[in-house]
Design an enzyme around this catalytic site. Structure first.
Site, short mmCIF file in Angstrom:
data_model
loop_
_atom_site.label_atom_id
_atom_site.label_comp_id
_atom_site.label_asym_id
_atom_site.label_seq_id
_atom_site.Cartn_x
_atom_site.Cartn_y
_atom_site.Cartn_z
N LYS A 154 0.75 -1.14 0.04
CA LYS A 154 0.08 -0.17 -0.14
C LYS A 154 0.84 1.54 -0.29
O LYS A 154 1.31 1.62 0.95
CB LYS A 154 -1.13 0.04 1.37
CG LYS A 154 -2.29 0.83 1.08
CD LYS A 154 -3.42 0.19 2.32
CE LYS A 154 -4.28 0.43 2.24
NZ LYS A 154 -5.22 1.52 1.04
N1 PMP Z 1 -7.63 -2.38 -3.89
C1 PMP Z 1 -6.96 -1.37 -3.67
C2 PMP Z 1 -5.93 -0.38 -4.57
C3 PMP Z 1 -7.32 -0.87 -1.68
O1 PMP Z 1 -6.45 0.58 -1.77
C4 PMP Z 1 -7.61 -1.31 -0.77
C5 PMP Z 1 -7.54 -1.00 0.72
N2 PMP Z 1 -8.29 0.55 0.44
C6 PMP Z 1 -8.45 -2.56 -0.82
C7 PMP Z 1 -8.45 -3.26 -2.68
C8 PMP Z 1 -9.45 -2.76 -0.43
O2 PMP Z 1 -8.57 -3.88 1.12
P1 PMP Z 1 -8.29 -4.25 2.11
O3 PMP Z 1 -10.19 -5.07 2.13
O4 PMP Z 1 -7.20 -4.85 3.00
O5 PMP Z 1 -9.25 -2.87 3.04
#
Ligand code: PMP
Length: 296
Positions: A154
């Site tokens: 991230k």
């Molecule tokens: N895809 C992206 C690009 C993200 O940044 C996120 C988190 N906001 C997700 C999917 C979902 O991830 P998570 O379920 O871990 O929040």
């Protein structure tokens, strides 16, 4: 949207300081080049008190994201989780969205940083994409190529891609964008993972060209627990258009149904879909109400 006021405290490098008084280094690589890593967590007000959902998984991913871009990570995740609970308390927040960010010190070179800082902020935030079923469009922007970026991490700079795709979708009158991967398969939304239902089975793109969402894994676990078939498979545009229903998953958006993709409107009533059952189960899970029915 106001994220903080005069009284808001943030956690900054081991101390709680006023958000309005936390300085920012204008010569940091994070600001100039997007060289930083962040997380998004949610705390829920449960009958067991305030509980941060999957806190360890999120802080572990933050650490891995920093390692992926060689940003020093000198903190202990257990302590960071404790400090995050404290942060909620000092801000009187029972439920909140939580944003840790690791950012670099002064360095205008395009080399990895030896100095890193951490800040954690929290604020009240409803479901990121609202409560209504979504209208999404297939974006002209592709997801970042795994050969150009660490797409499993991230990393701040990668989110320009998400901003471009979702802004374009909004401009065209949709709520969110679906992006293809570099092979032309439908990968995910700008900040959520994608699931479709077809003939009573659930499908989602496999890891590799997508962001490995923690909520995505929770949905997979829920499917297995509830006895629904869950298949990880590359999905074509035709798969999306011909699905019976579809939904997105993410910490910020939680589980949210899709009503329409481009000109295709799903005929199935959302309440009758597997996605809707998963949505209810997810809400129960985060609220630690395993044996209760919740009204979304
Ligand atoms: N895809 C992206 C690009 C993200 O940044 C996120 C988190 N906001 C997700 C999917 C979902 O991830 P998570 O379920 O871990 O929040």
């Amino acid at each position: 949207m106001q994220y903080y006021n005069q009284n808001t405290l943030i956690y900054l490098n081991g101390k709680f300081v006023k958000a309005t008084e936390a300085g920012i280094d204008l010569f940091g690589q994070s600001l100039h080049y997007g060289y930083g890593a962040f997380e998004g967590l949610r705390a829920y007000s449960t009958h067991n008190g305030t509980r941060i959902f999957k806190a360890e998984a999120h802080f572990d991913r933050l650490q891995k994201s920093c390692e992926a871009i060689q940003l020093p990570y000198t903190w202990n995740n257990r302590q960071l989780i404790e400090s995050t609970y404290e942060l909620l308390e000092v801000n009187n927040l029972r439920s909140a969205y939580i944003r840790p960010l690791v950012y670099s010190g002064s360095n205008m070179h395009l080399t990895s940083s030896e100095e890193a800082h951490i800040m954690i902020a929290a604020w009240e935030w409803g479901p990121y994409l609202g409560h209504n079923l979504l209208r999404v469009n297939l974006s002209e922007f592709e997801r970042p190529n795994p050969k150009s970026f660490h797409i499993e991490a991230k990393i701040s700079g990668q989110y320009i891609n998400s901003i471009l795709a979702s802004s374009d979708a909004l401009k065209k009158g949709f709520d969110e964008a679906l992006l293809l991967d570099q092979e032309g398969y439908v990968a995910q939304a700008s900040s959520e993972n994608l699931f479709i239902e077809k003939d009573f089975k659930i499908y989602t793109p496999p890891l590799g060209n997508i962001f490995p969402g923690i909520t995505r894994q929770t949905v997979i676990d829920i499917c297995k627990q509830l006895g629904f078939d869950i298949i990880e498979k590359k999905l074509t545009i035709e798969d999306i258009y011909s699905a019976d229903s579809a939904f997105l998953s993410g910490t910020a958006a939680e589980i949210i149904g899709i009503q329409q993709v481009d000109h295709i409107i799903y005929k199935e009533d959302w309440e009758n879909t597997i996605g809707s059952s998963i949505q209810k189960k997810y809400k129960n899970l985060v609220l630690e109400q395993e044996n209760y029915e919740v009204i979304i």
